[in-house]
Write a protein that holds these residues in place. Structure first.
Motif, PDB file in Angstrom:
ATOM      1  N   VAL A 178       0.874  -1.309   0.003  1.00 33.73           N
ATOM      2  CA  VAL A 178      -0.198  -0.009   0.042  1.00 33.73           C
ATOM      3  C   VAL A 178       0.936   1.213  -0.111  1.00 33.73           C
ATOM      4  N   ASN A 179       1.820   1.485   0.856  1.00 33.97           N
ATOM      5  CA  ASN A 179       2.897   2.509   0.786  1.00 33.97           C
ATOM      6  C   ASN A 179       4.223   1.999   1.215  1.00 33.97           C
ATOM      7  N   PRO A 180       4.992   1.852   0.261  1.00 32.73           N
ATOM      8  CA  PRO A 180       6.293   1.253   0.573  1.00 32.73           C
ATOM      9  C   PRO A 180       7.339   2.414   0.882  1.00 32.73           C
ATOM     10  N   ALA A 181       7.073   3.523   0.450  1.00 32.10           N
ATOM     11  CA  ALA A 181       7.811   4.717   0.662  1.00 32.10           C
ATOM     12  C   ALA A 181       8.023   4.917   2.048  1.00 32.10           C
ATOM     13  N   SER A 182       6.921   4.886   3.067  1.00 32.15           N
ATOM     14  CA  SER A 182       6.919   5.034   4.143  1.00 32.15           C
ATOM     15  C   SER A 182       6.601   3.957   5.027  1.00 32.15           C
ATOM     16  N   TRP A 183       6.832   2.734   4.625  1.00 31.10           N
ATOM     17  CA  TRP A 183       6.717   1.565   5.584  1.00 31.10           C
ATOM     18  C   TRP A 183       7.601   1.643   6.675  1.00 31.10           C
TER      19      TRP A 183
END
Length: 70
Positions: free
Chosen positions: A56-61
């Motif tokens: 869903v959101n790899p940049a802020s995982w």
């Protein structure tokens, strides 16, 4: 009662993320991808929910506290 969190293996993680094996392990070392969990002496897998959150959101995982999730 919530569904139990499934454990998925590398082949499934590769197909769901589109990443290569080496990229997954590099990202684990960097702390930007969910780490695998030991499921047997020679086997490991990932929590399906952790992989879904990464997709869903790899940049802020970031790792989620697993202490209260048993």
């Amino acid at each position: 009662m919530p569904e139990p969190d499934r454990i998925i293996r590398l082949k499934t993680v590769l197909s769901r993320t589109g990443l290569s094996r080496s990229t997954i392990y590099r990202k684990i070392a960097e702390g930007t991808f969910p780490p695998q969990i030991q499921i047997s002496i020679h086997g490991a897998g990932w929590h399906e929910s952790a992989i879904s959150r990464w997709i869903v959101n790899p940049a802020s995982w970031r790792p989620q506290d697993q202490g209260d999730k048993l």
